[in-house]
Design an enzyme around this catalytic site. Structure first.
Site, mmCIF file in Angstrom:
data_model
loop_
_atom_site.group_PDB
_atom_site.id
_atom_site.type_symbol
_atom_site.label_atom_id
_atom_site.label_comp_id
_atom_site.label_asym_id
_atom_site.label_seq_id
_atom_site.Cartn_x
_atom_site.Cartn_y
_atom_site.Cartn_z
ATOM 1 N N GLU A 116 -4.067 7.178 -3.529
ATOM 2 C CA GLU A 116 -3.519 5.936 -3.009
ATOM 3 C C GLU A 116 -3.529 4.838 -4.061
ATOM 4 O OE1 GLU A 116 -5.956 4.843 0.386
ATOM 5 O OE2 GLU A 116 -7.204 3.541 -0.864
ATOM 6 N N TYR A 142 0.850 -1.186 0.000
ATOM 7 C CA TYR A 142 0.000 0.000 0.000
ATOM 8 C C TYR A 142 0.886 1.235 0.000
ATOM 9 C CZ TYR A 142 -2.932 3.824 1.634
ATOM 10 O OH TYR A 142 -3.566 5.029 1.727
#
Length: 378
Positions: A189, A101
Site C-alpha cells: 500500500e 490511498y
C-alpha cells in the site's frame, strides 16, 4: 513478514515508482548530516513496524537543519505502541495538494488480489472503512489477466478526475501490482499517494507484508527481515513444529489443528473472553511439542489462564497428557489450566491428568467458560 517504510520505499524505487529522496539514520548526528545533504525542508519519520506513527509524535516536519536535529532527538528512543524507535528516515518534504490511498491485498471473499483505492489518504484505511466505507473503491483483479492498463486508468480517473494526473497515477498502480505479484506480497500500500502543488504524483509512505510460505524463493526480501520479539517467538515456535501467533487477550490456547484452533478462539470470544494466541501443535503425537507449547504460553505475561482443547485423531490424547504433566513438573506455574480431551486415547489421557488435579471438562464450551472464570481470579 513485515518490513519498514524505508525498505518498502526502496522496493518501490526499484520498480520505478516515484518516491522522494531519503536517508536512513541511527543517531542524531546522522540526522544532522542527512538534513544538510538533502538541503531542503525535510520530514523525520520513525521506522517501527507499526502504524499510527504520526499520531504518536513519530513524524515531524523540519524546516531547517536545526529543526531536523530537534526532531531526531525527540523521536530516536521514543516508544510507539511498544516499539522503541532505533532509526529514523530523513526524507525530502513535499508540497501536498491532495492525499490518496492505493493498495493491493489478498481478498478471500473474491479469491483474488483486490485493489483498494480512496481519495481519503493520509489516515489509516481501517478508520476510513469504519467511518466512511463508501469512500473506498474495491476492485478485484482477474489472476489470469492481471491489472490491465484501462482498469488502472479507470480507477485513477475516479480518484483524480484529471486526465494528466490520472495517467501518472495509473502507471504507479500498474507498477505496484507488478511488484506485489513478483515479491509474493500479501499487502502493498501507498498511504499517502500525493498530488503535489507542481502536479507530480508521488508515493511518500509505503507499507508491505509478505507471505512467509514464499520467502524461500524471495532471498532479497528475506534479507530485509528485522524481526521484533514477537516475530522471533513465532519463528522459534515454527522451528519446533508449532504454529503460533500472539494476540492481545489473556486466555492462552493450545489446540491441535488450525480449524479447531479458530473454533476455540471463537468460543472464547462467544463467552466474553479474549484469546491470547493462536497455537496449533499439529497432528504429531509428540509429548515434547506439548512441553514446548506450554513454555510459550506460560512465557506470555498477559496469560491469566490456559485452555487446552485436543481432539485426538492422529494426535493421541495420552501423549498430550504426558507432555503436559512433564511441562508442569518443570515450569511449576500457578496459572490455572483447563483441559478438554476427546478422541484417540482420551480416556487414558484424562486418567493421567486426574492424578495431577488439573480441571478437565467434556465439552469445548465448558472449557472456554471455565478458562474465562479462572482468568478473572488471577
Amino acid at each position: 513478514m513485515k518490513i519498514h517504510e524505508y525498505q518498502a520505499r526502496q522496493i518501490f524505487r526499484n520498480y520505478g515508482i516515484p518516491v522522494p529522496d531519503g536517508i536512513l539514520c541511527y543517531t542524531v548526528r546522522e540526522v544532522e548530516n542527512a538534513a544538510r545533504e538533502l538541503n531542503c525542508m525535510t520530514v523525520v519519520k520513525a521506522q517501527v513496524l507499526t502504524g499510527g506513527r504520526g499520531k504518536s509524535g513519530g513524524v515531524k516536519l523540519a524546516r531547517n537543519v536545526e529543526e531536523a536535529v530537534t526532531a531526531g532527538k525527540q523521536i530516536l528512543g521514543m516508544d510507539i505502541k511498544g516499539f522503541t524507535v532505533e532509526k529514523v528516515l530523513v526524507t525530502k518534504a513535499a508540497d501536498i495538494e491532495k492525499e490518496f490511498y492505493v493498495g493491493f491485498t489478498n481478498d478471500r471473499n473474491t479469491k483474488s488480489v483486490t485493489l483498494m483505492a480512496s481519495a481519503e489518504g493520509g489516515v489509516e484505511i481501517e478508520e476510513v472503512a469504519k467511518t466512511n466505507p463508501e469512500k473506498i473503491i474495491k476492485y478485484p483483479i482477474n489472476p489470469l489477466t492481471g491489472l490491465l492498463d484501462f482498469q488502472a486508468r479507470n480507477i485513477a480517473m475516479q480518484l483524480f478526475g484529471n486526465i494528466s494526473h490520472a495517467q501518472k497515477a495509473a502507471a504507479i498502480l500498474t507498477k505496484l501490482y507488478k511488484l506485489y505479484i513478483e515479491t509474493d506480497a500479501t499487502l502493498a500500500e501507498i498511504n499517502p499517494l500525493i498530488l503535489t502543488t507542481d502536479n507530480e504524483v508521488l508515493a511518500i509512505d509505503g507499507k508491505m507484508t509478505f507471505d512467509d510460505n514464499a520467502l524461500y524463493r524471495q532471498p532479497k526480501i528475506l534479507a530485509m527481515r528485522e524481526p521484533d520479539a514477537e516475530e522471533l517467538q513465532e519463528i522459534a515456535a515454527n522451528e519446533k513444529g508449532l504454529s503460533y501467533i500472539k494476540l492481545d487477550g489473556n486466555i492462552g490456547c493450545m489446540v491441535n489443528g488450525a480449524g479447531l484452533a479458530m473454533a476455540t478462539m471463537d468460543m472464547i470470544k462467544l463467552y466474553g473472553g479474549s484469546p491470547a494466541n493462536f497455537l496449533d501443535i499439529g497432528g504429531s503425537s509428540n509429548p515434547q511439542k506439548v512441553i514446548d507449547a506450554m513454555n510459550i504460553l506460560l512465557g506470555d505475561k498477559n496469560v491469566k489462564a490456559v485452555m487446552i482443547n485436543i481432539f485426538g485423531g492422529i494426535t493421541r490424547c495420552d501423549d498430550v497428557a504426558k507432555g503436559l504433566i512433564k511441562a508442569l513438573e518443570v515450569l511449576m506455574t500457578e496459572i490455572p489450566i483447563v483441559v478438554r480431551l476427546s478422541g484417540t486415547n482420551a480416556a487414558e489421557g484424562l486418567a493421567l491428568l486426574k492424578e495431577t488435579g488439573l480441571p478437565t471438562v467434556s465439552s469445548m464450551s465448558e472449557a472456554a467458560q471455565k478458562a474465562i472464570e479462572l482468568s478473572k481470579h488471577k
